[in-house]
Design an enzyme around this catalytic site. Structure first.
Site, PDB file in Angstrom:
ATOM      1  N   PRO A  81      62.690  58.143  38.295  1.00 58.82           N
ATOM      2  CA  PRO A  81      61.974  59.151  37.495  1.00 58.82           C
ATOM      3  C   PRO A  81      60.667  58.607  36.910  1.00 58.82           C
ATOM      4  O   PRO A  81      59.684  59.314  36.831  1.00 58.82           O
ATOM      5  CB  PRO A  81      62.982  59.500  36.400  1.00 58.82           C
ATOM      6  N   SER A 108      54.983  55.651  43.237  1.00 57.65           N
ATOM      7  CA  SER A 108      53.985  54.877  44.001  1.00 57.65           C
ATOM      8  C   SER A 108      54.078  53.391  43.695  1.00 57.65           C
ATOM      9  O   SER A 108      53.941  52.558  44.598  1.00 57.65           O
ATOM     10  CB  SER A 108      52.570  55.363  43.664  1.00 57.65           C
ATOM     11  N   THR A 138      66.167  61.930  49.573  1.00 63.06           N
ATOM     12  CA  THR A 138      66.460  62.778  50.737  1.00 63.06           C
ATOM     13  C   THR A 138      67.906  62.553  51.192  1.00 63.06           C
ATOM     14  O   THR A 138      68.323  61.399  51.327  1.00 63.06           O
ATOM     15  CB  THR A 138      65.484  62.433  51.891  1.00 63.06           C
ATOM     16  N   GLU A 155      58.438  54.077  58.618  1.00 62.48           N
ATOM     17  CA  GLU A 155      58.610  55.324  57.866  1.00 62.48           C
ATOM     18  C   GLU A 155      57.324  56.160  57.947  1.00 62.48           C
ATOM     19  O   GLU A 155      57.371  57.383  58.102  1.00 62.48           O
ATOM     20  CB  GLU A 155      58.955  55.000  56.408  1.00 62.48           C
ATOM     21  N   ARG A 179      49.288  90.484  68.645  1.00 56.21           N
ATOM     22  CA  ARG A 179      48.892  91.309  67.506  1.00 56.21           C
ATOM     23  C   ARG A 179      47.545  92.001  67.776  1.00 56.21           C
ATOM     24  O   ARG A 179      46.577  91.341  68.179  1.00 56.21           O
ATOM     25  CB  ARG A 179      48.763  90.414  66.254  1.00 56.21           C
ATOM     26  N   GLY A 225      48.019  86.779  59.233  1.00 53.49           N
ATOM     27  CA  GLY A 225      47.861  87.779  58.178  1.00 53.49           C
ATOM     28  C   GLY A 225      49.060  87.735  57.242  1.00 53.49           C
ATOM     29  O   GLY A 225      49.631  86.665  57.007  1.00 53.49           O
ATOM     30  N   GLY A 226      49.478  88.904  56.762  1.00 51.13           N
ATOM     31  CA  GLY A 226      50.579  88.985  55.780  1.00 51.13           C
ATOM     32  C   GLY A 226      51.892  88.441  56.315  1.00 51.13           C
ATOM     33  O   GLY A 226      52.718  87.909  55.563  1.00 51.13           O
ATOM     34  N   GLY A 276      55.029  57.345  50.517  1.00 57.92           N
ATOM     35  CA  GLY A 276      53.774  56.807  49.990  1.00 57.92           C
ATOM     36  C   GLY A 276      52.735  57.916  50.068  1.00 57.92           C
ATOM     37  O   GLY A 276      52.531  58.496  51.146  1.00 57.92           O
ATOM     38  N   ASN A 325      49.144  59.971  50.201  1.00 54.25           N
ATOM     39  CA  ASN A 325      47.976  59.656  51.036  1.00 54.25           C
ATOM     40  C   ASN A 325      46.938  58.832  50.272  1.00 54.25           C
ATOM     41  O   ASN A 325      46.171  58.090  50.876  1.00 54.25           O
ATOM     42  CB  ASN A 325      47.381  60.953  51.599  1.00 54.25           C
TER      43      ASN A 325
HETATM   44  C1  LIG Z   1      60.998  66.049  49.321  1.00 48.63           C
HETATM   45  C2  LIG Z   1      60.887  64.612  48.905  1.00 48.63           C
HETATM   46  C3  LIG Z   1      61.723  63.666  49.486  1.00 48.63           C
HETATM   47  C4  LIG Z   1      61.657  62.339  49.094  1.00 48.63           C
HETATM   48  N1  LIG Z   1      62.541  61.436  49.631  1.00 48.63           N
HETATM   49  C5  LIG Z   1      62.611  60.193  49.103  1.00 48.63           C
HETATM   50  C6  LIG Z   1      63.658  59.290  49.496  1.00 48.63           C
HETATM   51  O1  LIG Z   1      64.472  59.596  50.343  1.00 48.63           O
HETATM   52  N2  LIG Z   1      63.717  58.082  48.896  1.00 48.63           N
HETATM   53  C7  LIG Z   1      62.824  57.694  47.947  1.00 48.63           C
HETATM   54  O2  LIG Z   1      62.942  56.582  47.441  1.00 48.63           O
HETATM   55  N3  LIG Z   1      61.822  58.515  47.554  1.00 48.63           N
HETATM   56  C8  LIG Z   1      61.706  59.756  48.095  1.00 48.63           C
HETATM   57  N4  LIG Z   1      60.723  60.609  47.692  1.00 48.63           N
HETATM   58  C9  LIG Z   1      59.775  60.174  46.671  1.00 48.63           C
HETATM   59  C10 LIG Z   1      58.343  59.986  47.177  1.00 48.63           C
HETATM   60  O3  LIG Z   1      58.275  58.869  48.022  1.00 48.63           O
HETATM   61  C11 LIG Z   1      57.459  59.866  45.916  1.00 48.63           C
HETATM   62  O4  LIG Z   1      57.407  61.161  45.354  1.00 48.63           O
HETATM   63  C12 LIG Z   1      56.063  59.368  46.252  1.00 48.63           C
HETATM   64  O5  LIG Z   1      56.076  58.024  46.647  1.00 48.63           O
HETATM   65  C13 LIG Z   1      55.123  59.505  45.039  1.00 48.63           C
HETATM   66  O6  LIG Z   1      55.689  58.992  43.880  1.00 48.63           O
HETATM   67  P1  LIG Z   1      55.707  59.884  42.539  1.00 48.63           P
HETATM   68  O7  LIG Z   1      56.258  61.212  42.875  1.00 48.63           O
HETATM   69  O8  LIG Z   1      56.369  59.098  41.466  1.00 48.63           O
HETATM   70  O9  LIG Z   1      54.168  60.090  42.182  1.00 48.63           O
HETATM   71  P2  LIG Z   1      53.249  59.116  41.298  1.00 48.63           P
HETATM   72  O10 LIG Z   1      53.406  57.721  41.747  1.00 48.63           O
HETATM   73  O11 LIG Z   1      53.518  59.430  39.874  1.00 48.63           O
HETATM   74  O12 LIG Z   1      51.807  59.635  41.695  1.00 48.63           O
HETATM   75  C14 LIG Z   1      51.215  60.823  41.116  1.00 48.63           C
HETATM   76  C15 LIG Z   1      49.780  60.936  41.659  1.00 48.63           C
HETATM   77  O13 LIG Z   1      49.027  59.768  41.289  1.00 48.63           O
HETATM   78  C16 LIG Z   1      48.464  59.182  42.451  1.00 48.63           C
HETATM   79  N5  LIG Z   1      48.426  57.704  42.308  1.00 48.63           N
HETATM   80  C17 LIG Z   1      49.430  56.877  41.916  1.00 48.63           C
HETATM   81  N6  LIG Z   1      49.024  55.608  41.951  1.00 48.63           N
HETATM   82  C18 LIG Z   1      47.737  55.610  42.373  1.00 48.63           C
HETATM   83  C19 LIG Z   1      46.748  54.608  42.613  1.00 48.63           C
HETATM   84  N7  LIG Z   1      47.032  53.307  42.451  1.00 48.63           N
HETATM   85  N8  LIG Z   1      45.513  54.990  43.026  1.00 48.63           N
HETATM   86  C20 LIG Z   1      45.233  56.288  43.230  1.00 48.63           C
HETATM   87  N9  LIG Z   1      46.111  57.300  43.011  1.00 48.63           N
HETATM   88  C21 LIG Z   1      47.347  56.963  42.606  1.00 48.63           C
HETATM   89  C22 LIG Z   1      49.368  59.590  43.600  1.00 48.63           C
HETATM   90  O14 LIG Z   1      48.703  59.501  44.843  1.00 48.63           O
HETATM   91  C23 LIG Z   1      49.723  61.017  43.183  1.00 48.63           C
HETATM   92  O15 LIG Z   1      48.711  61.889  43.593  1.00 48.63           O
HETATM   93  C24 LIG Z   1      60.717  61.938  48.115  1.00 48.63           C
HETATM   94  C25 LIG Z   1      59.865  62.895  47.556  1.00 48.63           C
HETATM   95  C26 LIG Z   1      59.937  64.205  47.918  1.00 48.63           C
HETATM   96  C27 LIG Z   1      59.033  65.199  47.261  1.00 48.63           C
END
Ligand SMILES: Cc1cc2nc3c(=O)[nH]c(=O)nc-3n(C[C@H](O)[C@H](O)[C@H](O)COP(=O)(O)OP(=O)(O)OC[C@H]3O[C@@H](n4cnc5c(N)ncnc54)[C@H](O)[C@@H]3O)c2cc1C
Length: 401
Positions: free
Chosen positions: A135, A139, A165, A244, A270, A341-342, A366, A368
């Site tokens: 939580p 990143s 996941t 991955e 269409r 469209g819709g 990770g 983009n």
């Molecule tokens: C549907 C789904 C399935 C997933 N499955 C898995 C799974 O199986 N196992 C698992 O471990 N995780 C899983 N994840 C987690 C996913 O890998 C993370 O959501 C992702 O890595 C981003 O972490 P965060 O959500 O904490 O965002 P944050 O790290 O809080 O990032 C928020 C924003 O800040 C930006 N940011 C953060 N650091 C930097 C930086 N240094 N420079 C520039 N920008 C930055 C990010 O790019 C993003 O736009 C899943 C997520 C989703 C939505």
């Protein structure tokens, strides 16, 4: 499709690849597609579908036959990952289980651990998930707080994971934990006391596979469940992340190919202003852009897939493939949906699902932005090396004061 606008592809060229794809299409037609609506309601696919995938050999394509796998190279996995995304999303989460969790255990686990988990993972009797994100951190993987305290004969695990996941469906989670020596990977079985799961999240897309939180409250895990060496988890994760990222890039290619095919058909059927909408130059130009972008990215992703098979794919190239293919996916599926469209906004139209499912590909595995950081580190490797050395020296000087 007219072959004049499709790049010849070497990566899935063999007869074996085509046979695998044929049987995989049958599986999707008979065992996935008819249940999709029900699985969307359940936010998970059925156990039967997992077992069927195991029976047909789709769960351990790259796994050594001595653990029940097919012993094939990654190009075979790539073929079905892309095909699954073309026909619909990777709903059951097969690639998470087969192409992420299984390879971690096969590459780094002890013989005892491999014997215990891999044969049943190949049949679908044991489903595995990967727990890295928490939580408070996603990143910044090194900032994870879940702890595994060495208690002699077992680890005591405390903490939580989120967005996992198939976390709800899975029988075990390969979990990144902080140990005395640093981050370590530990298999935590779902039936252990103190391990609980949150309700699957309601998501924007990927509705047929669950994503949930996991909670660990004084969970006792046998020491044998450590995968690889203690403290080496971060290194393992960095090594495995390239695969991955390729999985997500392949899903992006498959998704756009599926979206393009649906749109090509729809725009010929269409009618507006007494002509099929493909008669409008705007439609033709948009589709020309979609097909061109698709083929350009396919070429790059195919090359990276080949490099991965040869063990030569760098993290930077994998990051380029993931970031560029998923960016393209978002833009191109948006263009495709517009041409519906819709109807494109209606869930019963597969283009809506492809569009919704695409959004997460720029976030997970990770983000983009993190991909661009990885690429930049490759571009300015000397600068970053120098910076690291300076920081280390400064830290040492402070300690010696
Ligand atoms: C549907 C789904 C399935 C997933 N499955 C898995 C799974 O199986 N196992 C698992 O471990 N995780 C899983 N994840 C987690 C996913 O890998 C993370 O959501 C992702 O890595 C981003 O972490 P965060 O959500 O904490 O965002 P944050 O790290 O809080 O990032 C928020 C924003 O800040 C930006 N940011 C953060 N650091 C930097 C930086 N240094 N420079 C520039 N920008 C930055 C990010 O790019 C993003 O736009 C899943 C997520 C989703 C939505």
């Amino acid at each position: 499709m007219n072959s004049s606008i499709e790049l010849p592809r070497d990566v899935y060229a063999t007869e074996e690849h085509q046979m695998l794809l044929d049987s995989f299409r049958e599986y999707i037609k008979n065992d996935v597609e008819p249940h999709r609506e029900q699985w969307e309601e359940d936010t998970a696919c059925s156990r039967e579908a997992w077992l069927k995938a195991g029976e047909l050999g789709f769960l351990g394509l790259t796994l050594d036959p001595k653990y029940g796998g097919a012993g094939l190279d990654f190009s075979y996995s790539a073929a079905i990952i892309e095909e699954m995304a073309r026909l619909g999303p990777d709903s059951p989460g097969i690639s998470m289980h087969s192409d992420i969790v299984i390879p971690y255990i096969e590459k780094h686990g002890s013989e005892e651990i491999k014997q215990k988990y891999l044969p049943k993972m190949a049949t679908g009797e044991i489903i595995g998930s990967l727990g890295m994100t928490e939580p408070s951190t996603g990143s910044d993987v090194q900032a994870i707080r879940t702890t595994a305290k060495d208690m002699g004969d077992h680890y005591l695990i405390n903490g939580s994971k989120t967005f996992i996941t198939i976390g709800y469906t899975s029988d075990m989670t390969l979990t990144a934990c902080q140990t005395e020596k640093g981050i370590s990977l530990i298999i935590i079985d779902a039936d252990l006391e103190g391990f609980t799961k949150g309700k699957p999240f309601k998501k924007l897309g990927l509705k047929t596979s669950d994503t949930c939180e996991l909670f660990f409250d004084n969970v006792k895990v046998p020491k044998e469940n450590l995968v690889g060496e203690e403290g080496k988890g971060f290194i393992y994760m960095m090594q495995e992340l390239a695969r991955e990222r390729m999985i997500i890039a392949l899903q992006a290619i498959g998704g756009v190919r599926g979206g393009m095919e649906l749109t090509r058909q729809y725009t010929q059927e269409r009618v507006a202003f007494k002509q099929p909408i493909c008669g409008f130059q705007n439609t033709q130009f948009k589709m020309a852009e979609v097909v061109t972008q698709l083929e350009i990215h396919t070429a790059f992703v195919d090359r990276c897939t080949q490099l991965l098979v040869e063990g030569k794919l760098t993290p930077e190239l994998a990051s380029m493939a993931k970031y560029s293919a998923t960016d393209m996916q978002g833009k191109m599926l948006d263009e495709c949906l517009q041409l519906f469209g819709g109807y494109g906004f209606m869930w019963e139209y597969p283009i809506a699902r492809l569009y919704a499912d695409a959004r997460v590909s720029r976030i997970y595995g990770g983000t983009n932005e993190i991909m661009k950081l990885m690429i930049a580190r490759g571009i300015y490797s000397d600068y970053f090396k120098d910076l690291k050395a300076k920081m280390k020296a400064r830290k040492l000087a402070q300690m010696n004061k």
